[in-house]
Design a protein around this motif. Structure first.
Motif, PDB file in Angstrom:
ATOM      1  N   PRO A 148       6.541   2.597  -7.149  1.00  0.00           N
ATOM      2  CA  PRO A 148       5.532   3.326  -6.373  1.00  0.00           C
ATOM      3  C   PRO A 148       5.418   2.813  -4.947  1.00  0.00           C
ATOM      4  O   PRO A 148       5.179   3.604  -4.017  1.00  0.00           O
ATOM      5  CB  PRO A 148       4.231   3.100  -7.154  1.00  0.00           C
ATOM      6  CG  PRO A 148       4.495   1.993  -8.096  1.00  0.00           C
ATOM      7  CD  PRO A 148       5.957   1.990  -8.359  1.00  0.00           C
ATOM      8  N   LEU A 149       5.601   1.516  -4.743  1.00  0.00           N
ATOM      9  CA  LEU A 149       5.540   0.974  -3.387  1.00  0.00           C
ATOM     10  C   LEU A 149       6.639   1.578  -2.526  1.00  0.00           C
ATOM     11  O   LEU A 149       6.415   1.942  -1.362  1.00  0.00           O
ATOM     12  CB  LEU A 149       5.679  -0.551  -3.438  1.00  0.00           C
ATOM     13  CG  LEU A 149       5.600  -1.287  -2.097  1.00  0.00           C
ATOM     14  CD1 LEU A 149       4.287  -1.013  -1.395  1.00  0.00           C
ATOM     15  CD2 LEU A 149       5.790  -2.788  -2.307  1.00  0.00           C
ATOM     16  N   ARG A 150       7.836   1.713  -3.099  1.00  0.00           N
ATOM     17  CA  ARG A 150       8.943   2.316  -2.358  1.00  0.00           C
ATOM     18  C   ARG A 150       8.625   3.762  -1.968  1.00  0.00           C
ATOM     19  O   ARG A 150       8.814   4.174  -0.819  1.00  0.00           O
ATOM     20  CB  ARG A 150      10.223   2.270  -3.201  1.00  0.00           C
ATOM     21  CG  ARG A 150      11.450   2.826  -2.494  1.00  0.00           C
ATOM     22  CD  ARG A 150      12.629   2.986  -3.447  1.00  0.00           C
ATOM     23  NE  ARG A 150      12.923   1.763  -4.161  1.00  0.00           N
ATOM     24  CZ  ARG A 150      12.844   1.620  -5.470  1.00  0.00           C
ATOM     25  NH1 ARG A 150      12.476   2.644  -6.237  1.00  0.00           N
ATOM     26  NH2 ARG A 150      13.121   0.477  -6.045  1.00  0.00           N
ATOM     27  N   GLU A 151       8.109   4.525  -2.948  1.00  0.00           N
ATOM     28  CA  GLU A 151       7.816   5.935  -2.683  1.00  0.00           C
ATOM     29  C   GLU A 151       6.689   6.090  -1.669  1.00  0.00           C
ATOM     30  O   GLU A 151       6.752   6.948  -0.776  1.00  0.00           O
ATOM     31  CB  GLU A 151       7.456   6.634  -3.992  1.00  0.00           C
ATOM     32  CG  GLU A 151       8.557   6.625  -5.048  1.00  0.00           C
ATOM     33  CD  GLU A 151       9.840   7.259  -4.550  1.00  0.00           C
ATOM     34  OE1 GLU A 151       9.752   8.284  -3.837  1.00  0.00           O
ATOM     35  OE2 GLU A 151      10.930   6.741  -4.858  1.00  0.00           O
ATOM     36  N   MET A 152       5.648   5.271  -1.795  1.00  0.00           N
ATOM     37  CA  MET A 152       4.510   5.378  -0.870  1.00  0.00           C
ATOM     38  C   MET A 152       4.903   4.922   0.534  1.00  0.00           C
ATOM     39  O   MET A 152       4.499   5.530   1.534  1.00  0.00           O
ATOM     40  CB  MET A 152       3.324   4.558  -1.381  1.00  0.00           C
ATOM     41  CG  MET A 152       2.828   4.960  -2.757  1.00  0.00           C
ATOM     42  SD  MET A 152       2.432   6.734  -2.892  1.00  0.00           S
ATOM     43  CE  MET A 152       2.481   6.939  -4.686  1.00  0.00           C
ATOM     44  N   ALA A 153       5.702   3.853   0.618  1.00  0.00           N
ATOM     45  CA  ALA A 153       6.121   3.361   1.934  1.00  0.00           C
ATOM     46  C   ALA A 153       6.997   4.387   2.650  1.00  0.00           C
ATOM     47  O   ALA A 153       6.904   4.562   3.870  1.00  0.00           O
ATOM     48  CB  ALA A 153       6.864   2.035   1.783  1.00  0.00           C
ATOM     49  N   ARG A 154       7.863   5.065   1.906  1.00  0.00           N
ATOM     50  CA  ARG A 154       8.690   6.115   2.516  1.00  0.00           C
ATOM     51  C   ARG A 154       7.826   7.208   3.129  1.00  0.00           C
ATOM     52  O   ARG A 154       8.125   7.727   4.209  1.00  0.00           O
ATOM     53  CB  ARG A 154       9.621   6.710   1.467  1.00  0.00           C
ATOM     54  CG  ARG A 154      10.842   5.871   1.135  1.00  0.00           C
ATOM     55  CD  ARG A 154      11.615   6.476  -0.022  1.00  0.00           C
ATOM     56  NE  ARG A 154      12.834   5.718  -0.322  1.00  0.00           N
ATOM     57  CZ  ARG A 154      13.529   5.860  -1.432  1.00  0.00           C
ATOM     58  NH1 ARG A 154      13.141   6.729  -2.359  1.00  0.00           N
ATOM     59  NH2 ARG A 154      14.620   5.148  -1.635  1.00  0.00           N
ATOM     60  N   GLU A 155       6.766   7.564   2.429  1.00  0.00           N
ATOM     61  CA  GLU A 155       5.877   8.602   2.949  1.00  0.00           C
ATOM     62  C   GLU A 155       5.059   8.085   4.128  1.00  0.00           C
ATOM     63  O   GLU A 155       4.819   8.812   5.097  1.00  0.00           O
ATOM     64  CB  GLU A 155       4.949   9.092   1.828  1.00  0.00           C
ATOM     65  CG  GLU A 155       4.023  10.233   2.209  1.00  0.00           C
ATOM     66  CD  GLU A 155       4.755  11.522   2.569  1.00  0.00           C
ATOM     67  OE1 GLU A 155       4.150  12.360   3.275  1.00  0.00           O
ATOM     68  OE2 GLU A 155       5.928  11.687   2.149  1.00  0.00           O
ATOM     69  N   VAL A 156       4.661   6.817   4.072  1.00  0.00           N
ATOM     70  CA  VAL A 156       3.868   6.222   5.149  1.00  0.00           C
ATOM     71  C   VAL A 156       4.610   6.281   6.475  1.00  0.00           C
ATOM     72  O   VAL A 156       4.043   6.650   7.513  1.00  0.00           O
ATOM     73  CB  VAL A 156       3.491   4.759   4.795  1.00  0.00           C
ATOM     74  CG1 VAL A 156       3.083   3.984   6.044  1.00  0.00           C
ATOM     75  CG2 VAL A 156       2.360   4.735   3.777  1.00  0.00           C
TER      76      VAL A 156
END
Length: 723
Positions: free
Chosen positions: A557-565
């Motif tokens: 989830p950190l990877r997915e959220m950081a990509r969106e950030v």
């Protein structure tokens, strides 16, 4: 600072000197404090004894004496002083906390220390004293070293609340625990306590138990909930809170049973039941049933020279480097060490088919004749249900050069069953590129989980296979719980596996995406964030999930959220995007991605006037993993010539190089070759995959010695072919 009558009394009662036992000896206590601060402990002891002769059984003097004795490591005397204090001040919380501190420093059971600490909390009226706080911190750190992360986290959260988050030791320890990938994500996540429905008849009784809990009296609260659970059956709030409290107290056996009882409540949502079952499996104190033994067997050798030739020439054996030092035995080193494979080692890792990749079966150490011993062959291997017996294979290879088995097999250590029996240890040629190696290993894992695992009998389901257990309502939540544990392991280890394929194959419910607007991001468990669609989150929801994912280092989830950030201009002023790029480089699924994110982080940072040294060191590690020696060498020169004088750069560089064995004993850096690069890639993959569903408590603190009275954990599990 001079001690005065308005400071807290040294006896630890929580009262000021003026209203306690020290009001007539303030000057003497002040002098003692100066001695202790000046490291004059022996002189302080003499002064205390002279004062006790005039004021026998004075709690403040005895407490100071106990502190000095602890500082001198005179634990037996400190225990005697503690016992004396318990007789004269049996309700003093600080006095009651002393046995907990002594339990730890004397190497006694950490669970006894927890119990003694709870006795101290039961005596607290209004104020938790400094001595009690120190006891909480000491117990917390020992719990972590002893392989009890949930109990450690509970105590650290208690310390955080007591210190108003002002103690840097506590916040640092909690962050290290939360970010430790050797601890499964499901155990790093906070375990929240539930509230009961308003209309139940036992609401007042439950509230009374929780009041004890909120005052740190976990044991008393747990006792009340235990009594309630015997009368009020299948009450979710009672069972869940009992499970959480038991885990905080380090009583994993009680916690496991309570979580499993909670998971059997059919009226609860399936996701909650599965989560409880997964936690129960991770807390299971009966690890033996989830482990397989690693055994050592000795075999006679009839002709060592001829056997050596046969081992060197056989395609299923590869020679390993011999360590000339054997400090653990004091014996001469073996003539040679080999790794036994289940098939021929491919000559190249390029264009390699999965079915050609060998698995490691055993390691062999060949010893020649010694003064007091005949020539022998030592085999070490994990004892699984495999049809292939390494001893039989070696006898077939060696023929008449190999004799009979000598004595009984001995258990060396243990391995998680799923690691040894399902995954095994694959050997990929050194020339395979790091991303291709990872891709092949992930494919092998997928096949192992979807094809091998469902057909293997499991002690978790009373001997049934997962495939059979999935069709039995009694075991359904258990199977889903184990798959959830494996799912989290796949996410943490960047295995790039979709375990919904496995769930579907077993005709079990899948973990589907959570629809937008149907959840509260503040209450949704972090392990469910991977089911969210980041583009559909509002800025506030995205920032919350991003920060909560980072707080426990939830990789996927950190990877997915950081990509969106990094893609949202609306967050430019709300978040440090250099940090987001840096995180993405750490959790990237391949090295090309990692290098791209590092470049973006470096560009943004240097544009803001920051040094690029940190990102150059990160790139150095990636170039090593990729086997790009020229890039590695250029980066080393750039870092050494331009940035070594910057604070922290030298230690950070040394840490990376030492991790992969590139620093010689005399301090020089060796240039890596293909073998070193391949070994580094394997190690990196193993590190990233350490928080698997095959977790063992020893993973927390591999160098820690278990306190006396506690079961000792192996500091490192042996893997066939480990070199």
């Amino acid at each position: 600072m001079t001690l005065d009558q308005y400071q807290m009394c040294p006896c630890g009662s929580g009262k000021k000197v003026k209203f306690c036992c020290s009001r007539d000896i303030v000057n003497d206590l002040d002098r003692l404090d100066q001695m202790i601060q000046g490291e004059q402990r022996l002189a302080a002891i003499e002064k205390i004894e002279s004062l006790l002769a005039k004021h026998p059984d004075r709690a403040s003097l005895l407490m100071v004496r106990a502190e000095v004795e602890l500082g001198l490591k005179e634990y037996e005397k400190a225990r005697e002083t503690s016992n004396q204090l318990l007789k004269i001040a049996p309700t003093n919380p600080s006095v009651l906390a002393l046995p907990a501190i002594l339990d730890i420093v004397e190497g006694r059971s950490v669970l006894q220390a927890v119990e003694d600490l709870q006795t101290a909390f039961s005596a607290v009226e209004n104020v938790v004293t400094a001595r009690m706080y120190e006891a909480v911190m000491l117990v917390a750190m020992t719990l972590l070293k002893s392989g009890l992360p949930v109990a450690a986290k509970g105590h650290l959260q208690l310390a955080l609340a007591l210190s108003d988050a002002k103690d840097e030791r506590c916040t640092s320890a909690l962050m290290q625990l939360n970010h430790s990938r050797s601890i499964p994500l499901l155990l790093r996540e906070p375990l929240d306590l539930d509230t009961p429905p308003e209309n139940v008849t036992w609401h007042i009784e439950f509230t009374s138990a929780m009041q004890d809990v909120f005052r740190g009296r976990w044991q008393q609260g747990a006792e009340k909930l235990t009594e309630m659970s015997l009368r009020i059956l299948d009450a979710p709030a009672i069972l869940k809170n009992l499970a959480v409290l038991s885990a905080w107290l380090g009583r994993n056996e009680v916690a496991e049973k309570a979580f499993r009882s909670y998971a059997q409540i059919r009226d609860l949502p399936l996701d909650e039941r599965v989560h409880a079952e997964a936690i129960a499996q991770l807390l299971d104190p009966n690890l033996e049933r989830q482990m397989v033994p690693v055994v050592g067997i000795e075999v006679e050798i009839n002709d060592a020279d001829r056997l050596m030739e046969q081992l060197l020439s056989h395609e299923q054996l590869r020679q390993l480097q011999v360590d000339p030092d054997r400090p653990e035995t004091g014996e001469p080193p073996p003539r040679a060490i080999f790794e036994l494979l289940d098939r021929k080692m491919p000559e190249s890792g390029k264009d390699l088919e999965l079915e050609a990749i060998p698995r490691s079966l055993a390691t062999l150490a060949l010893f020649g004749k010694q003064t007091n011993r005949d020539a022998r062959l030592e085999l070490n291997f994990a004892k699984t249900e495999e049809e292939v017996n390494p001893v039989d294979v070696i006898k077939k290879i060696g023929g008449d050069t190999v004799g009979n088995v000598i004595g009984e097999e001995r258990v060396i250590s243990q391995l998680p069953r799923i690691s040894a029996a399902v995954f095994g240890t694959w050997r990929i040629p050194e020339d395979a590129e790091v991303d291709r190696r990872r891709q092949m290993v992930n494919q092998l894992r997928r096949e192992a989980l979807t094809d091998r695992w469902p057909e293997m009998e499991s002690p978790l389901y009373d001997g049934l296979t997962p495939k059979a257990a999935a069709q039995d309502s009694k075991y359904k939540a258990s199977v889903l719980g184990e798959i959830l544990v494996l799912d989290m392991a796949a996410q943490e280890g960047t295995w790039e596996l979709d375990l919904n394929e496995l769930r579907s194959k077993l005709e079990l419910p899948t973990r589907d995406p959570i629809e937008s607007g149907s959840f509260d991001v503040d209450r949704l468990p972090v392990h469910d964030f991977s089911r969210l669609d980041p583009p559909n989150l509002s800025d506030d929801e995205l920032l919350t999930t991003y920060r909560r994912s980072y707080s426990v280092m939830a990789v996927q989830p950190l990877r997915e959220m950081a990509r969106e950030v990094i893609q949202r201009p609306s967050l430019d002023e709300k978040i440090d995007k250099v940090e987001a790029y840096d995180i993405l480089s750490d959790v990237a699924t391949n090295t090309d991605e990692a290098l791209q994110y590092l470049e973006q982080a470096r560009k943004l940072a240097t544009a803001d006037g920051e040094s690029p040294a940190q990102w150059l060191i990160d790139e150095l590690e990636i170039r090593l993993l990729r086997g790009e020696v020229d890039h590695f060498t250029q980066l080393m020169k750039e870092i050494q010539t331009r940035y070594m004088k910057e604070p922290g750069v030298g230690p950070a560089l040394l840490q990376v190089l030492s991790r992969y064995g590139l620093v010689t004993p005399d301090g020089r850096v060796s240039v890596p070759g293909k073998r070193e690069a391949a070994a580094a890639a394997d190690q990196k993959d193993a590190d990233a995959s350490s928080a698997t569903g095959v977790w063992t408590p020893a993973a927390e603190a591999p160098a820690a010695e278990a306190p006396a009275g506690e079961p000792k954990q192996e500091s490192k599990l042996w893997v066939p072919g480990m070199d």
